[in-house]
Design a protein around this motif. Structure first.
Motif, short mmCIF file in Angstrom:
data_model
loop_
_atom_site.label_atom_id
_atom_site.label_comp_id
_atom_site.label_asym_id
_atom_site.label_seq_id
_atom_site.Cartn_x
_atom_site.Cartn_y
_atom_site.Cartn_z
N GLU A 153 -12.99 -5.09 75.53
CA GLU A 153 -12.87 -4.12 76.84
C GLU A 153 -12.08 -4.21 77.56
O GLU A 153 -11.11 -3.48 77.35
CB GLU A 153 -13.46 -5.39 78.11
N VAL A 154 -12.36 -2.51 78.30
CA VAL A 154 -11.12 -1.35 78.58
C VAL A 154 -11.49 -1.83 79.91
O VAL A 154 -12.72 -1.05 79.84
CB VAL A 154 -11.22 -0.37 77.45
N ILE A 155 -10.47 -1.22 80.04
CA ILE A 155 -10.60 -1.03 82.13
C ILE A 155 -10.17 -0.03 82.11
O ILE A 155 -9.15 0.58 82.16
CB ILE A 155 -9.57 -2.29 83.31
N LEU A 156 -10.54 0.63 83.28
CA LEU A 156 -10.33 1.85 83.56
C LEU A 156 -10.30 1.36 85.23
O LEU A 156 -11.29 1.02 86.18
CB LEU A 156 -11.99 3.21 83.84
N ASP A 157 -9.33 1.80 86.19
CA ASP A 157 -9.07 1.26 87.73
C ASP A 157 -8.07 2.43 88.07
O ASP A 157 -7.32 3.26 87.53
CB ASP A 157 -7.52 0.00 87.01
N PHE A 158 -8.21 2.29 89.57
CA PHE A 158 -7.46 2.73 90.91
C PHE A 158 -6.99 2.37 91.87
O PHE A 158 -7.53 1.62 91.87
CB PHE A 158 -8.45 4.67 91.33
N LEU A 159 -5.22 2.36 91.76
CA LEU A 159 -4.78 1.65 92.15
C LEU A 159 -3.85 2.33 92.99
O LEU A 159 -3.61 2.24 94.53
CB LEU A 159 -3.87 0.73 91.85
N GLY A 160 -3.95 3.91 93.77
CA GLY A 160 -3.61 4.93 94.78
C GLY A 160 -3.46 5.63 94.07
O GLY A 160 -3.13 6.20 93.14
N CYS A 182 -0.09 10.27 83.84
CA CYS A 182 0.97 11.10 84.24
C CYS A 182 1.69 10.66 86.49
O CYS A 182 2.42 11.11 86.35
CB CYS A 182 1.24 12.02 84.94
N LEU A 183 1.44 9.59 86.28
CA LEU A 183 1.39 8.15 87.46
C LEU A 183 3.19 7.31 86.64
O LEU A 183 3.34 6.96 88.24
CB LEU A 183 0.81 7.68 87.84
N ILE A 184 3.30 6.99 85.87
CA ILE A 184 4.15 6.27 85.35
C ILE A 184 5.07 7.87 84.57
O ILE A 184 4.92 8.32 83.74
CB ILE A 184 3.85 5.20 84.54
N LYS A 185 6.50 7.58 84.64
CA LYS A 185 7.51 8.24 83.98
C LYS A 185 7.48 7.18 83.22
O LYS A 185 8.36 6.08 83.29
CB LYS A 185 8.28 8.60 85.01
N THR A 186 8.47 8.09 82.18
CA THR A 186 9.15 7.28 81.16
C THR A 186 10.93 7.72 81.94
O THR A 186 10.97 7.94 82.34
CB THR A 186 8.91 8.44 79.36
N ILE A 199 4.22 11.65 97.80
CA ILE A 199 4.95 11.33 96.71
C ILE A 199 5.52 9.62 98.13
O ILE A 199 5.85 8.80 97.43
CB ILE A 199 6.02 12.07 98.01
N GLU A 200 4.34 10.15 99.05
CA GLU A 200 4.68 9.21 100.67
C GLU A 200 4.09 7.64 99.38
O GLU A 200 4.71 6.46 99.52
CB GLU A 200 4.90 9.34 101.45
N ALA A 201 2.84 8.04 98.95
CA ALA A 201 2.09 7.01 98.76
C ALA A 201 2.68 6.22 97.19
O ALA A 201 2.39 5.34 97.14
CB ALA A 201 0.27 7.54 98.57
N TRP A 202 3.56 7.02 95.85
CA TRP A 202 3.53 7.59 95.32
C TRP A 202 4.39 5.47 94.74
O TRP A 202 3.67 4.35 93.69
CB TRP A 202 4.32 7.63 94.51
N PRO A 203 5.05 4.55 95.90
CA PRO A 203 6.13 3.31 95.87
C PRO A 203 4.94 3.04 95.81
O PRO A 203 5.17 1.56 95.38
CB PRO A 203 7.53 3.72 96.64
N GLN A 236 9.13 3.37 90.44
CA GLN A 236 9.08 3.14 92.32
C GLN A 236 10.71 3.52 92.72
O GLN A 236 10.74 3.90 93.71
CB GLN A 236 8.83 1.67 91.82
N GLU A 237 11.43 3.65 91.92
CA GLU A 237 12.71 3.90 92.84
C GLU A 237 12.67 5.50 92.78
O GLU A 237 13.61 5.64 93.36
CB GLU A 237 13.83 2.85 91.66
N LEU A 238 12.32 5.91 91.28
CA LEU A 238 12.06 7.28 91.82
C LEU A 238 11.73 8.26 92.93
O LEU A 238 12.21 9.26 93.49
CB LEU A 238 11.74 8.11 90.49
N PHE A 239 11.07 7.46 93.09
CA PHE A 239 9.96 8.05 94.63
C PHE A 239 10.32 7.44 95.80
O PHE A 239 10.31 7.83 96.64
CB PHE A 239 8.77 8.25 93.98
#
Length: 242
Positions: A153-160, A182-186, A199-203, A236-239
């Motif tokens: 199984e592969v899960i596709l998801d939206f969390l914000g 691109c939601l997650i940074k290296t 940006i407000e919702a990102w953290p 999370q910390e970045l934004f």
């Protein structure tokens, strides 16, 4: 002697399990194996603001079937990627997922459609892609969707929201691999393209990912090196500083 051989084999297995394998295919396509069944595909996008940017996608293979996450930005690169999966991984591509509406996720989507490969995305991605006059994913989900790839199984998801209003996730439970796009940074990355960001919702979105996908061991960002849960905390910390 047999016992010694068995011990050596066990040590080697542990050693190689911690490695990733890179296979340079062409100047425009690289493949890196992350787990037994999961690969990172890397293609390139020339941008005005950031120059030539390496863009990550994912390939998951199970029982002769493959799912590709994020199309390259160009159709010719998508064609090369499809051919690689079919020839080298000996798998039939049964679908492609676009994790958001930017060109580095669906610029080369038409090549998949022309090959008869269905595409999937979060429903907002379709509306945003239409506004941007980009290729349109064919099938949508509203909150969460499960795809079957071979026996897995592969899960596709939206969390914000975060990088965009439509940035979705793809999780492989059997391999504990999370594609954040691109939601997650290296680690060490800057803020990147914020043109369509919330940006407000990102953290808060990062907090939701940490809660829902605590079991994920390999995290694939949209650009740059893969890592573990530290990538989510770093983003999370970045934004949170904004």
């Amino acid at each position: 002697m047999l016992k010694t051989f068995s011990q050596v084999a066990s040590i080697l297995a542990l050693f190689f399990a911690g490695l990733t394998w890179s296979f340079a295919q062409s100047p425009n396509l690289e493949i890196e194996q992350l787990t037994e069944n999961t690969f990172r595909h890397i293609t390139y996008l020339q941008t005005e603001d950031f120059g030539k940017v390496a863009c990550n996608g994912m390939i998951f293979v199970s029982d002769g079937e493959a799912l590709i996450v994020d199309a390259p930005s160009r159709n010719e690169d998508s064609e090369e990627l499809i051919a690689y999966v079919q020839k080298e991984l000996r798998a039939k591509v049964i679908g492609v997922v676009a994790t958001h509406f930017h060109i580095d996720c669906l610029g080369g989507l038409d090549a998949f459609h022309q090959a008869g490969i269905p595409s999937y995305s979060y429903y907002k991605t379709v509306d945003l892609a239409k506004e941007a006059a980009y290729s349109i994913p064919q099938q949508v989900f509203e909150t969460k969707k499960t795809l079957q790839v071979g026996s897995q199984e592969v899960i596709l998801d939206f969390l914000g929201e975060g990088h965009t209003r439509d940035n979705s996730l793809v999780y492989i439970p059997s391999n504990r691999v999370l594609f954040g796009g691109c939601l997650i940074k290296t680690l060490g990355a800057g803020e990147g393209n914020l043109e369509d960001a919330n940006i407000e919702a990102w953290p808060q979105t990062m907090e939701a990912i940490l809660m829902h996908y605590q079991q994920a061991e390999v995290i694939i960002p949209g650009h740059g090196k893969t890592g573990d849960q530290e990538l989510i905390r770093y983003t999370q910390e970045l934004f949170s500083k904004k």
